[in-house]
Design a protein around this motif. Structure first.
Motif, PDB file in Angstrom:
ATOM      1  N   ALA A  37      48.487  28.059  34.898  1.00 25.89           N
ATOM      2  CA  ALA A  37      47.231  28.690  34.883  1.00 25.89           C
ATOM      3  C   ALA A  37      46.041  27.611  34.446  1.00 25.89           C
ATOM      4  CB  ALA A  37      47.146  29.764  33.602  1.00 25.89           C
ATOM      5  N   THR A  38      46.158  26.435  33.569  1.00 24.57           N
ATOM      6  CA  THR A  38      45.563  25.308  33.554  1.00 24.57           C
ATOM      7  C   THR A  38      45.735  24.067  34.177  1.00 24.57           C
ATOM      8  OG1 THR A  38      46.439  25.201  31.447  1.00 24.57           O
ATOM      9  CG2 THR A  38      44.615  26.712  31.418  1.00 24.57           C
ATOM     10  N   VAL A  39      46.555  23.890  35.030  1.00 29.10           N
ATOM     11  CA  VAL A  39      47.057  22.770  35.761  1.00 29.10           C
ATOM     12  C   VAL A  39      46.938  23.073  37.234  1.00 29.10           C
ATOM     13  CG1 VAL A  39      48.661  20.966  36.059  1.00 29.10           C
ATOM     14  CG2 VAL A  39      48.514  21.993  33.656  1.00 29.10           C
ATOM     15  N   TRP A  40      46.091  22.289  37.876  1.00 32.17           N
ATOM     16  CA  TRP A  40      45.842  22.438  39.032  1.00 32.17           C
ATOM     17  C   TRP A  40      45.755  20.860  39.849  1.00 32.17           C
ATOM     18  CZ3 TRP A  40      44.881  27.299  41.901  1.00 32.17           C
ATOM     19  CH2 TRP A  40      44.793  28.511  40.828  1.00 32.17           C
ATOM     20  N   THR A  41      46.487  20.684  40.899  1.00 34.09           N
ATOM     21  CA  THR A  41      46.608  19.251  41.396  1.00 34.09           C
ATOM     22  C   THR A  41      46.179  19.336  42.859  1.00 34.09           C
ATOM     23  OG1 THR A  41      48.889  19.704  42.023  1.00 34.09           O
ATOM     24  CG2 THR A  41      48.644  18.663  39.968  1.00 34.09           C
ATOM     25  N   GLY A  42      46.087  17.831  43.355  1.00 32.98           N
ATOM     26  CA  GLY A  42      45.605  17.786  44.732  1.00 32.98           C
ATOM     27  C   GLY A  42      44.183  17.165  44.745  1.00 32.98           C
ATOM     28  N   ALA A  59      33.056  39.253  43.368  1.00 34.08           N
ATOM     29  CA  ALA A  59      34.376  39.740  43.536  1.00 34.08           C
ATOM     30  C   ALA A  59      35.092  39.008  44.734  1.00 34.08           C
ATOM     31  CB  ALA A  59      34.230  41.081  43.728  1.00 34.08           C
ATOM     32  N   LEU A  60      36.489  38.697  44.414  1.00 35.71           N
ATOM     33  CA  LEU A  60      36.977  37.708  45.182  1.00 35.71           C
ATOM     34  C   LEU A  60      38.092  38.780  45.856  1.00 35.71           C
ATOM     35  CD1 LEU A  60      37.575  34.589  43.099  1.00 35.71           C
ATOM     36  CD2 LEU A  60      36.091  34.978  44.975  1.00 35.71           C
ATOM     37  N   SER A  61      38.415  38.659  47.104  1.00 35.34           N
ATOM     38  CA  SER A  61      39.285  39.491  47.725  1.00 35.34           C
ATOM     39  C   SER A  61      40.767  38.978  47.426  1.00 35.34           C
ATOM     40  CB  SER A  61      39.412  39.230  49.340  1.00 35.34           C
ATOM     41  OG  SER A  61      40.494  40.063  50.174  1.00 35.34           O
ATOM     42  N   GLY A  62      41.641  40.058  46.743  1.00 27.06           N
ATOM     43  CA  GLY A  62      42.981  40.108  46.364  1.00 27.06           C
ATOM     44  C   GLY A  62      43.019  39.508  45.074  1.00 27.06           C
ATOM     45  N   LYS A  63      41.940  39.104  44.220  1.00 25.37           N
ATOM     46  CA  LYS A  63      41.885  38.764  42.823  1.00 25.37           C
ATOM     47  C   LYS A  63      41.490  39.729  41.781  1.00 25.37           C
ATOM     48  CE  LYS A  63      42.376  34.532  44.866  1.00 25.37           C
ATOM     49  NZ  LYS A  63      42.189  34.426  46.104  1.00 25.37           N
ATOM     50  N   GLY A  64      42.045  39.563  40.794  1.00 20.30           N
ATOM     51  CA  GLY A  64      41.849  40.393  39.539  1.00 20.30           C
ATOM     52  C   GLY A  64      40.570  39.749  38.722  1.00 20.30           C
ATOM     53  N   TYR A  65      40.277  38.680  39.039  1.00 19.07           N
ATOM     54  CA  TYR A  65      38.979  38.243  38.411  1.00 19.07           C
ATOM     55  C   TYR A  65      37.641  37.874  39.270  1.00 19.07           C
ATOM     56  CZ  TYR A  65      41.170  33.994  40.246  1.00 19.07           C
ATOM     57  OH  TYR A  65      41.677  33.078  41.187  1.00 19.07           O
ATOM     58  N   GLY A  99      49.907  34.997  31.065  1.00 19.42           N
ATOM     59  CA  GLY A  99      51.063  34.527  31.695  1.00 19.42           C
ATOM     60  C   GLY A  99      51.373  32.940  31.224  1.00 19.42           C
ATOM     61  N   GLY A 100      49.984  32.136  31.103  1.00 24.00           N
ATOM     62  CA  GLY A 100      50.077  30.843  30.774  1.00 24.00           C
ATOM     63  C   GLY A 100      51.248  29.891  31.666  1.00 24.00           C
ATOM     64  N   GLN A 101      51.869  29.183  30.994  1.00 22.16           N
ATOM     65  CA  GLN A 101      52.907  28.288  31.829  1.00 22.16           C
ATOM     66  C   GLN A 101      53.954  28.798  32.816  1.00 22.16           C
ATOM     67  OE1 GLN A 101      52.447  24.800  31.232  1.00 22.16           O
ATOM     68  NE2 GLN A 101      50.621  25.348  29.851  1.00 22.16           N
ATOM     69  N   ASN A 102      54.262  30.154  32.569  1.00 15.14           N
ATOM     70  CA  ASN A 102      55.375  30.627  33.135  1.00 15.14           C
ATOM     71  C   ASN A 102      54.994  31.567  34.334  1.00 15.14           C
ATOM     72  OD1 ASN A 102      57.070  29.384  31.344  1.00 15.14           O
ATOM     73  ND2 ASN A 102      56.551  31.177  29.850  1.00 15.14           N
ATOM     74  N   GLU A 103      53.682  31.833  34.618  1.00 13.26           N
ATOM     75  CA  GLU A 103      53.515  32.674  35.837  1.00 13.26           C
ATOM     76  C   GLU A 103      53.379  32.015  37.074  1.00 13.26           C
ATOM     77  OE1 GLU A 103      49.973  34.918  34.904  1.00 13.26           O
ATOM     78  OE2 GLU A 103      48.926  33.176  34.532  1.00 13.26           O
ATOM     79  N   THR A 104      53.544  32.934  38.321  1.00 13.75           N
ATOM     80  CA  THR A 104      53.378  32.620  39.547  1.00 13.75           C
ATOM     81  C   THR A 104      52.071  32.601  39.920  1.00 13.75           C
ATOM     82  OG1 THR A 104      53.838  34.595  40.395  1.00 13.75           O
ATOM     83  CG2 THR A 104      55.827  33.225  39.748  1.00 13.75           C
ATOM     84  N   LEU A 105      51.863  31.967  41.099  1.00  8.76           N
ATOM     85  CA  LEU A 105      50.236  32.068  41.761  1.00  8.76           C
ATOM     86  C   LEU A 105      49.868  33.714  41.923  1.00  8.76           C
ATOM     87  CD1 LEU A 105      47.884  30.612  42.729  1.00  8.76           C
ATOM     88  CD2 LEU A 105      48.966  30.566  44.837  1.00  8.76           C
ATOM     89  N   GLU A 106      50.970  34.093  42.249  1.00  9.36           N
ATOM     90  CA  GLU A 106      50.574  35.390  42.760  1.00  9.36           C
ATOM     91  C   GLU A 106      50.061  36.285  41.471  1.00  9.36           C
ATOM     92  OE1 GLU A 106      53.254  33.820  44.095  1.00  9.36           O
ATOM     93  OE2 GLU A 106      52.407  33.662  46.095  1.00  9.36           O
ATOM     94  N   GLU A 107      51.138  35.979  40.468  1.00  9.37           N
ATOM     95  CA  GLU A 107      50.791  36.825  39.161  1.00  9.37           C
ATOM     96  C   GLU A 107      49.360  36.327  38.482  1.00  9.37           C
ATOM     97  OE1 GLU A 107      55.367  37.229  37.611  1.00  9.37           O
ATOM     98  OE2 GLU A 107      54.313  35.479  37.065  1.00  9.37           O
ATOM     99  N   PHE A 108      49.143  35.130  38.824  1.00  2.00           N
ATOM    100  CA  PHE A 108      47.902  34.529  38.253  1.00  2.00           C
ATOM    101  C   PHE A 108      46.635  35.233  38.915  1.00  2.00           C
ATOM    102  CE2 PHE A 108      44.148  31.486  38.524  1.00  2.00           C
ATOM    103  CZ  PHE A 108      44.040  31.354  37.181  1.00  2.00           C
ATOM    104  N   TYR A 109      47.149  35.362  40.187  1.00  2.60           N
ATOM    105  CA  TYR A 109      45.661  36.204  40.992  1.00  2.60           C
ATOM    106  C   TYR A 109      45.577  37.637  40.576  1.00  2.60           C
ATOM    107  CZ  TYR A 109      45.221  32.324  44.574  1.00  2.60           C
ATOM    108  OH  TYR A 109      45.208  31.095  45.097  1.00  2.60           O
ATOM    109  N   LYS A 110      46.585  38.089  40.035  1.00  3.18           N
ATOM    110  CA  LYS A 110      46.246  39.480  39.432  1.00  3.18           C
ATOM    111  C   LYS A 110      45.658  39.478  38.034  1.00  3.18           C
ATOM    112  CE  LYS A 110      50.078  41.154  42.302  1.00  3.18           C
ATOM    113  NZ  LYS A 110      51.418  41.908  42.061  1.00  3.18           N
TER     114      LYS A 110
END
Length: 270
Positions: A185-190, A104-110, A150-161
């Motif tokens: 959701a499926t694109v992360w950079t850096g 379990a991750l703190s503040g994450k829904g997954y 949420g796919g392409q349109n959700e924010t990071l906060e929404e994704f964490y939920k």
């Protein structure tokens, strides 16, 4: 008149024979028309299962209805072996799926899943390159990652939920410890300074993502664990059904022997 046990065995095996036809047809269709490795991976199990059910049901049907004792003996022998195999598989399923759970991750829904948490036997199945390539092909074909709500349109906060499935959590995103920047959701950079090998395996290519990561393999094992536990419960019900059918078959076998012996007794009397 046929006795009740012979009639029951005949009806049950007729239904099984009818069921075997579409199963066999699906296997043959997949063998000739399967367009992906995932589909072709399923053709042999369907063909073997369909052919097995067809032959066994024919043996039981002819043996019970036509009073062919040796065919009914073969049918009962196969049923006994099947009962033993189902019992052993049920015990095995409970044993190999006893280990493993998500973190379990703190503040994450997954949750996130680690390959080392699962039984060695399961780990060997997914770390085998040939096996994993087939599994990966099925995962890509299923488009599980594209089905994140949420796919392409959700924010990071929404994704964490998001309540991600084990496969979506393990295969569709990098580990949280990698420190990548969220785009969708499926694109992360850096870049990452993590020593975690999975971080270096991540790719924004939608056919790669984290499908080669150990977290993806762990997500598959977590899914298998849940499915196998459900299958084990179904197997217990199936096992009870097999034992009942086997018992009825034994009665039919006894009837056949008595009916075949009766004319000889009458001839000897006269």
């Amino acid at each position: 008149m046929f006795r009740l046990s012979n009639n029951l065995i005949g009806i049950l095996n007729f239904l099984t024979f009818v069921l075997s036809i579409p199963i066999l047809a699906v296997g043959i269709w997949l063998a000739h028309n399967g367009s992906t490795d995932c589909e072709k991976f399923l053709d042999k199990p369907f063909i073997i299962l369909g052919a097995f059910l067809m032959l066994v049901s024919l043996a039981g049907l002819i043996g019970a209805c036509c009073r062919v004792t040796w065919l009914l003996w073969i049918y009962l022998f196969v049923m006994f072996i099947l009962i033993v195999l189902v019992f052993c598989f049920t015990i095995f399923a409970f044993v190999v799926t006893n280990k493993g759970a998500g973190d379990a991750l703190s503040g994450k829904g997954y949750k996130e899943y680690r390959l080392g948490n699962y039984s060695n036997w399961l780990q060997k199945r997914v770390t085998n390159t040939k096996n994993w390539n087939k599994i990966k092909s099925c995962l890509i074909d299923s488009e599980a990652c594209q089905q994140i709500n949420g796919g392409q349109n959700e924010t990071l906060e929404e994704f964490y939920k998001e309540s991600l499935t084990p496969i979506q959590s393990g295969c569709c995103k990098p580990l949280d410890t990698c420190g990548f920047t969220y785009e969708n959701a499926t694109v992360w950079t850096g870049s990452t300074n993590s020593t975690e090998p999975d971080c270096n395996l991540w790719s924004n290519d939608q056919k790669v993502l984290c499908y080669n990561c150990s977290t993806c393999k762990a997500g598959v094992l977590q899914t298998i664990k849940g499915d196998w536990k459900k299958a084990a419960i179904v197997n217990i019900i199936f096992l009870i059904f097999l034992i009942i059918v086997y018992s009825v078959g034994c009665c039919a076998f006894r009837n056949n022997r008595e009916d075949n012996a009766y004319p000889r007794k009458r001839s000897h009397h006269w």
